[in-house]
Design a protein around this motif. Structure first.
Motif, short mmCIF file in Angstrom:
data_model
loop_
_atom_site.label_atom_id
_atom_site.label_comp_id
_atom_site.label_asym_id
_atom_site.label_seq_id
_atom_site.Cartn_x
_atom_site.Cartn_y
_atom_site.Cartn_z
N HIS A 87 -43.08 -49.85 104.47
CA HIS A 87 -42.44 -51.32 103.87
C HIS A 87 -42.00 -51.48 105.10
CE1 HIS A 87 -42.11 -54.88 101.45
NE2 HIS A 87 -41.23 -55.00 101.43
N ARG A 88 -40.76 -51.81 106.17
CA ARG A 88 -40.14 -52.34 106.82
C ARG A 88 -40.41 -52.44 107.79
NH1 ARG A 88 -34.60 -54.24 107.76
NH2 ARG A 88 -34.50 -54.31 110.35
N TYR A 89 -41.77 -52.09 108.48
CA TYR A 89 -42.60 -51.93 109.52
C TYR A 89 -44.12 -51.63 109.15
CZ TYR A 89 -38.00 -51.20 111.56
OH TYR A 89 -36.50 -51.29 112.06
N LYS A 90 -44.84 -52.66 107.93
CA LYS A 90 -45.84 -52.44 107.42
C LYS A 90 -46.86 -53.40 108.55
CE LYS A 90 -45.11 -56.02 104.48
NZ LYS A 90 -44.00 -56.65 104.68
N ASP A 91 -46.29 -54.56 109.65
CA ASP A 91 -46.57 -55.25 110.12
C ASP A 91 -46.35 -54.59 111.68
OD1 ASP A 91 -47.91 -56.49 108.22
OD2 ASP A 91 -46.60 -58.16 108.37
N PHE A 92 -45.97 -53.44 111.78
CA PHE A 92 -45.54 -53.53 113.62
C PHE A 92 -46.58 -51.74 113.23
CE2 PHE A 92 -42.54 -51.00 116.15
CZ PHE A 92 -43.06 -51.65 117.35
N LEU A 93 -46.26 -51.03 112.11
CA LEU A 93 -46.77 -49.78 113.04
C LEU A 93 -48.23 -49.33 111.84
CD1 LEU A 93 -43.35 -46.96 111.40
CD2 LEU A 93 -44.98 -47.95 114.71
N ASN A 94 -49.34 -48.66 112.35
CA ASN A 94 -50.60 -48.42 111.64
C ASN A 94 -49.94 -47.84 110.57
OD1 ASN A 94 -53.07 -47.39 111.08
ND2 ASN A 94 -53.38 -47.70 113.49
N ILE A 95 -50.62 -48.45 109.94
CA ILE A 95 -51.06 -47.65 108.48
C ILE A 95 -50.32 -45.86 108.63
CG2 ILE A 95 -53.10 -48.01 107.84
CD1 ILE A 95 -50.48 -47.70 105.55
N LEU A 96 -51.92 -45.22 109.10
CA LEU A 96 -52.11 -44.07 109.31
C LEU A 96 -52.05 -43.65 110.74
CD1 LEU A 96 -56.21 -44.57 108.38
CD2 LEU A 96 -53.89 -43.40 107.67
N TYR A 97 -51.14 -42.35 110.46
CA TYR A 97 -50.57 -41.50 111.50
C TYR A 97 -50.94 -41.34 112.83
CZ TYR A 97 -48.55 -37.83 114.45
OH TYR A 97 -47.98 -36.96 115.61
N ASP A 98 -50.27 -42.18 114.17
CA ASP A 98 -51.55 -41.95 115.56
C ASP A 98 -49.63 -41.29 116.06
OD1 ASP A 98 -52.13 -42.60 117.88
OD2 ASP A 98 -52.24 -44.71 117.33
N TRP A 99 -50.82 -40.65 116.94
CA TRP A 99 -49.29 -39.35 117.44
C TRP A 99 -49.13 -40.03 118.92
CZ3 TRP A 99 -50.16 -38.83 123.09
CH2 TRP A 99 -51.37 -38.53 123.28
N GLN A 100 -50.14 -41.69 119.40
CA GLN A 100 -49.09 -42.19 120.23
C GLN A 100 -48.06 -43.05 119.82
OE1 GLN A 100 -52.48 -43.38 123.21
NE2 GLN A 100 -53.74 -43.42 121.26
N GLU A 101 -47.59 -43.28 119.06
CA GLU A 101 -47.15 -44.31 118.78
C GLU A 101 -45.40 -44.21 117.76
OE1 GLU A 101 -49.74 -48.20 116.34
OE2 GLU A 101 -48.42 -47.06 114.87
N ILE A 102 -45.66 -42.32 117.35
CA ILE A 102 -43.99 -42.23 117.01
C ILE A 102 -43.86 -41.15 117.44
CG2 ILE A 102 -45.41 -41.57 115.25
CD1 ILE A 102 -42.70 -41.69 113.42
N TYR A 103 -42.62 -40.75 117.57
CA TYR A 103 -41.95 -39.57 118.53
C TYR A 103 -41.19 -39.03 117.24
CZ TYR A 103 -39.89 -35.88 121.68
OH TYR A 103 -39.07 -34.56 122.28
N VAL A 104 -40.72 -38.36 116.86
CA VAL A 104 -39.64 -37.93 116.38
C VAL A 104 -39.17 -36.25 117.11
CG1 VAL A 104 -38.94 -37.28 113.98
CG2 VAL A 104 -41.20 -38.34 113.87
N ARG A 105 -37.48 -36.97 117.06
CA ARG A 105 -36.54 -35.31 116.73
C ARG A 105 -35.75 -35.02 116.37
NH1 ARG A 105 -33.84 -34.49 123.32
NH2 ARG A 105 -32.25 -32.62 122.38
N SER A 106 -35.45 -33.52 116.38
CA SER A 106 -34.97 -33.19 115.12
C SER A 106 -33.79 -32.22 115.39
CB SER A 106 -35.14 -32.38 113.99
OG SER A 106 -34.42 -32.02 113.08
N THR A 107 -32.39 -32.03 115.58
CA THR A 107 -31.95 -30.92 115.78
C THR A 107 -32.61 -29.93 114.88
OG1 THR A 107 -30.67 -30.70 113.57
CG2 THR A 107 -29.57 -32.61 115.80
N ASP A 108 -32.02 -28.07 115.74
CA ASP A 108 -32.61 -27.09 115.49
C ASP A 108 -32.43 -26.77 113.47
OD1 ASP A 108 -34.18 -25.24 115.20
OD2 ASP A 108 -33.39 -24.16 116.72
N VAL A 109 -31.62 -27.32 112.83
CA VAL A 109 -31.57 -26.71 111.59
C VAL A 109 -31.68 -27.03 111.11
CG1 VAL A 109 -28.75 -27.75 110.16
CG2 VAL A 109 -28.50 -27.63 112.64
N ASP A 110 -32.28 -26.61 109.88
CA ASP A 110 -33.00 -26.71 108.60
C ASP A 110 -32.71 -27.96 107.68
OD1 ASP A 110 -33.52 -23.60 108.56
OD2 ASP A 110 -33.27 -23.11 107.01
N ARG A 111 -32.07 -28.15 107.59
CA ARG A 111 -32.19 -29.78 106.50
C ARG A 111 -32.33 -31.20 106.87
NH1 ARG A 111 -27.18 -27.44 107.10
NH2 ARG A 111 -25.21 -28.95 108.57
#
Length: 452
Positions: A87-111
């Protein structure tokens, strides 16, 4: 923690980044203020406790997925956070997932991995041609990670930093730290008796872990022991807050931040630089799925920390390009799914902080060379002094031993004893022979002789 502009010398790397920012700031004006980039750092959702204390009536099998695992409550918290971000970024991000728009990194922990996946499910609701299996409203979205032993960005405190260990030892020796321990001595003794943890092992970190376990049991409606009163929980929470302050502030906070939260802040500034340069990254959004201490270390470095982050807490950096072409940074914080998003202002700056000023104000908590700065502070003079004293002591000890041996030899001869040639000389373990040869009044001297 962040000092005035005049107090912070600007290192070479910061000057280079400033040069890019200032150069782009004189470009032609754009049409209105535009959001160019978002960087998020959030904590995982609700989880089971990571461990139990000795007298804890509950064990790991009492939790559906075991210790430390994300619960269904935690999954819903991050799904809700994903919907909020949609909702916050509805006018900033594509409504459909686009690999060029977003990058996600997590620690290597299940949770944290599961929290990121739950978040993305809320951020990118499946629709249209993206539905690859009828009835399944979910799609796989990459979440990147590195092995925990290689993690130097999102897990805090960062390990293998001898200087930080020194700083923590110095912190525990400072008067304020000692005063808090002394003032809470009776409380810690009662806590030791109730939890089964020996008093000598009941550090502030141990209190933190006990509080965490009881908090998890409390929010999941487990029946707590009678000694766990609201006053006891609040007392432990306050000690937890002091432990956090001790780890990342209290004593030499800026140097601690250079070795801890400044590492993550440096990466975020580099992310900004890539967007400003427009040459390397096309991402509009970068997400870091991590832990409470990740946010603590970051906010301590920024000098905007208030309280320990709740589950699904989210620190937001928004990079804007203003009408005159310059760039500004605005920060927000949402401390859990039940909290309102509030504006965070960097000390000595405005709500929309000019990027070049943001860089200047944070320069003193950004490490230039983390590996070098993490080296223990043992100067060559100190080492030489220690070695010199040790050598002198050993030499003096050898002189004393030699003098005593000479004196004992004289005593031995004056008593009329002769050292006879033999095929069997007593060694250090030949106690019976040694005892038989000891003349009265000179036991110690004979021991020295047999060690000759």
């Amino acid at each position: 923690m962040v000092g005035a502009v005049s107090q912070a010398p600007v290192p070479a790397s910061r000057r280079a980044l400033l040069g890019v920012v200032l150069m782009l700031g004189i470009l032609r004006a754009t049409e209105g203020r535009k959001l160019k980039f978002v960087n998020l750092v959030y904590r995982h959702g609700d989880r089971a406790p990571v461990r139990r204390y000795p007298t804890d009536p509950y064990v790991e099998k009492d939790w559906p997925q075991g210790f430390g695992q994300l619960t269904q409550v935690g999954m819903r918290q991050h799904y809700e956070l994903g919907q909020y971000l949609r909702h916050r970024y509805k006018d900033f991000l594509n409504i459909l997932y686009d690999w060029q728009e977003i990058y996600v990194r997590s620690t290597d922990v299940d949770r944290t991995l599961m929290s990121a996946e739950s978040n993305l499910a809320g951020l990118y609701p499946l629709r249209g041609h993206k539905i690859f299996l009828p009835g399944l409203k979910w799609q796989p979205i990459p979440v990147h990670t590195v092995p925990l032993q290689d993690e130097k960005l999102l897990v805090y405190p960062v390990k293998n930093c001898p200087r930080y260990v020194e700083l923590m030892m110095e912190t525990e020796s400072c008067s304020e730290y000692k005063e808090v321990l002394q003032a809470n001595q009776d409380f810690l003794k009662r806590l030791s008796a109730n939890t089964g943890i020996p008093y000598k092992d009941l550090s502030l970190y141990a209190v933190w872990l006990i509080y965490d376990t009881l908090y998890c049991e409390q929010v999941h409606n487990f029946t707590l022991p009678l000694w766990v009163t609201p006053a006891t929980m609040e007392h432990m929470r306050q000690l937890k807050e002091f432990a956090i302050k001790s780890d990342y502030g209290l004593y030499k906070p800026k140097e601690k931040s250079r070795l801890q939260g400044g590492v993550l802040l440096k990466q975020i500034l580099q992310n900004f630089a890539q967007v400003v340069n427009g040459t390397k990254s096309t991402h509009k959004l970068i997400m870091y799925s991590a832990h409470d201490l990740t946010i603590v270390a970051l906010q301590m470095a920024l000098d905007v920390y208030s309280l320990a982050p709740d589950y699904a807490a989210c620190h937001i950096f928004e990079l804007y390009q203003e009408e005159n072409g310059s760039f500004t940074v605005t920060m927000y914080y949402r401390n859990g799914s039940s909290s309102e998003t509030r504006l965070l202002t960097l000390p000595s700056c405005t709500e929309s902080c000019p990027l070049e000023k943001f860089i200047l104000l944070t320069a003193d908590v950004i490490p230039e060379n983390w590996q070098e700065e993490c080296q223990a502070h043992r100067s060559s003079i100190q080492i030489e002094l220690i070695l010199g004293l040790a050598s002198g002591f050993c030499f003096l000890l050898l002189l004393i031993i030699l003098c005593v041996k000479l004196q004992c030899r004289n005593v031995y001869q004056s008593l009329g004893y002769q050292k006879l040639a033999s095929h069997h000389e007593p060694d250090e373990e030949d106690h019976e022979t040694r005892d038989n040869l000891k003349p009265k009044g000179s036991q110690g001297c004979l021991l020295l002789m047999f060690d000759e």
